[in-house]
Design an enzyme around this catalytic site. Structure first.
Site, short mmCIF file in Angstrom:
data_model
loop_
_atom_site.label_atom_id
_atom_site.label_comp_id
_atom_site.label_asym_id
_atom_site.label_seq_id
_atom_site.Cartn_x
_atom_site.Cartn_y
_atom_site.Cartn_z
N ARG A 237 19.43 -5.30 -0.35
CA ARG A 237 18.61 -4.30 -0.60
C ARG A 237 18.65 -3.90 -2.22
O ARG A 237 20.13 -4.02 -2.81
CB ARG A 237 18.87 -3.05 0.13
CG ARG A 237 18.53 -2.85 1.67
CD ARG A 237 16.98 -2.70 1.64
NE ARG A 237 16.50 -2.68 2.80
CZ ARG A 237 15.95 -3.68 3.57
NH1 ARG A 237 15.83 -4.93 2.99
NH2 ARG A 237 15.39 -3.56 4.89
N GLU A 266 11.28 -0.56 -5.55
CA GLU A 266 9.96 -1.30 -5.17
C GLU A 266 8.71 -0.68 -5.01
O GLU A 266 8.88 0.30 -4.28
CB GLU A 266 10.33 -2.14 -4.13
CG GLU A 266 11.47 -3.31 -4.08
CD GLU A 266 12.11 -3.86 -2.85
OE1 GLU A 266 11.22 -3.82 -1.72
OE2 GLU A 266 13.13 -4.29 -2.88
N HIS A 284 10.29 -9.17 -2.77
CA HIS A 284 10.68 -8.98 -1.46
C HIS A 284 10.16 -9.87 -0.40
O HIS A 284 9.67 -9.39 0.58
CB HIS A 284 10.47 -7.38 -1.19
CG HIS A 284 11.50 -6.94 0.13
ND1 HIS A 284 12.12 -5.83 0.17
CD2 HIS A 284 12.00 -7.44 1.31
CE1 HIS A 284 12.82 -5.68 1.11
NE2 HIS A 284 12.71 -6.57 1.77
C1 8YV Z 1 10.96 -6.45 5.44
C2 8YV Z 1 13.39 -6.75 5.49
O1 8YV Z 1 11.32 -5.44 6.46
O2 8YV Z 1 14.11 -7.25 7.76
C3 8YV Z 1 14.38 -6.57 6.58
O3 8YV Z 1 15.13 -5.69 6.57
O4 8YV Z 1 13.87 -6.52 4.19
C4 8YV Z 1 12.18 -7.55 5.49
O5 8YV Z 1 12.08 -8.38 6.48
C5 8YV Z 1 9.73 -7.15 6.06
O6 8YV Z 1 9.44 -7.62 4.87
C6 8YV Z 1 8.70 -5.99 6.28
O7 8YV Z 1 8.54 -5.23 5.16
#
Ligand code: 8YV
Length: 318
Positions: A237, A266, A284
């Site tokens: 993150r 983001e 991302h």
């Molecule tokens: C996003 C992610 O959630 O799984 C996670 O924690 O950061 C990603 O997989 C996914 O791209 C949906 O926005």
């Protein structure tokens, strides 16, 4: 409960089309992001909402303020493994179930971690720009950094961290890691602090969860300890890294480069990162393959279907 009597609030538009189609075919759905006045919309429909479908993305999630507007909310299903954007305490306080999508994305997230590591070390994106710009005719591209024999330092050795370790090992890297508690089940070298790991690592790969507890763990001191020949890779993150400290470390040459899939604000990526040749940036996308997004979409849907049927959900966070 009959499916069409089950009311699902869809938080935003960044969900896989297959998930959207399944939700709309099965339940009664409400598209929050399309409402011109979301506050008025929540006043109108808030009391009939049974479920939220959202994602781990920072602009999605589910805040305490949103949860409070939905007095009959029973379940939040998130399309992502990380749930730092969901207010877990607010959910727990009302016995609202939260589900995520663990396991199914491990391989793809780890693959992108290795892709960023290889790219920034071997200067692949930079070499691509060099070649496209016709600079090859004027001279050789500068040398890059060998991967084999180097220390891959993984912060957080959960499922994704272990998938990175497996890949890095296949590239001949020596695996070190940091976890708060010892892990006798893994054969790699553990460090008791991130500082100690940063001092030893040639590549510091972040795979730990986001949220308040890990905010800015990677700060100016850690980056300085990482050193001028070493690289930072972030597939966790954006909040885990102090982005301003990272920019300064890059500007001062305190680290060799960075491979980043996640950012603090983001979808905004600071210009200071975008302009650097020794930074590889992706928007991302670590889990964003057809296969993995499909598997995540199905898991979100199966969780919601199970709950609506009165069965236990498959992958419960709280
Ligand atoms: C996003 C992610 O959630 O799984 C996670 O924690 O950061 C990603 O997989 C996914 O791209 C949906 O926005």
């Amino acid at each position: 409960m009959a499916s069409k009597q089950f009311n699902v609030l869809i938080k935003g538009k960044f969900l896989p089309p297959r998930l959207m189609a399944n939700l709309e075919a099965t339940f009664t759905t409400f598209r929050l992001w399309e409402a011109a006045d979301q506050n008025a919309y929540l006043n109108e429909i808030g009391s009939k909402i049974d479920a939220i479908v959202t994602s781990g993305n920072a602009v999605m999630g589910a805040s305490a303020a949103l949860i409070e507007r939905l007095p009959n909310l029973k379940v939040i299903c998130s399309n992502g493994v990380g749930y730092d954007a969901i207010d877990i305490e607010a959910a727990r306080a009302r016995d609202i179930i939260v589900t995520n999508t663990p396991e199914v994305l491990n391989d793809c997230v780890a693959d992108l971690g290795m892709a960023l590591l290889l790219d920034v070390a071997r200067r692949v994106s930079e070499a691509d720009r060099f070649t496209r710009a016709g600079k090859w005719t004027q001279g050789r591209f500068p040398l890059s950094c060998k991967i084999g024999g180097k220390v891959c330092g993984i912060v957080g050795l959960g499922n994704i961290g272990q998938a990175v370790a497996k890949r890095a090992q296949a590239f001949g890297m020596d695996i070190h890691y940091y976890t708060p508690r010892s892990r006798p089940d893994v054969p790699f070298t553990r460090h008791e602090t991130i500082m100690s790991l940063a001092q030893r690592a040639d590549f510091l790969v972040l795979t730990l969860p986001g949220g308040a507890a890990t905010r800015h763990l990677i700060n100016a001191d850690i980056l300085q300890a990482l050193g001028p020949k070493s690289y930072l890779i972030n597939i966790a993150r954006g909040s885990v890294v102090d982005e301003q400290a990272l920019i300064q470390a890059l500007e001062k040459g305190q680290i060799a480069g960075a491979g980043l899939d996640v950012f603090e604000q983001e979808p905004q990526v600071p210009e200071a990162l975008r302009q650097r040749d020794n930074v590889v940036i992706t928007p991302h996308i670590a889990s964003s393959t057809e296969e993995t997004m499909g598997a995540m979409a199905d898991l979100v849907f199966e969780n919601l279907q199970a709950f609506a049927r009165g069965d236990a959900v498959l992958t419960r966070v709280v």
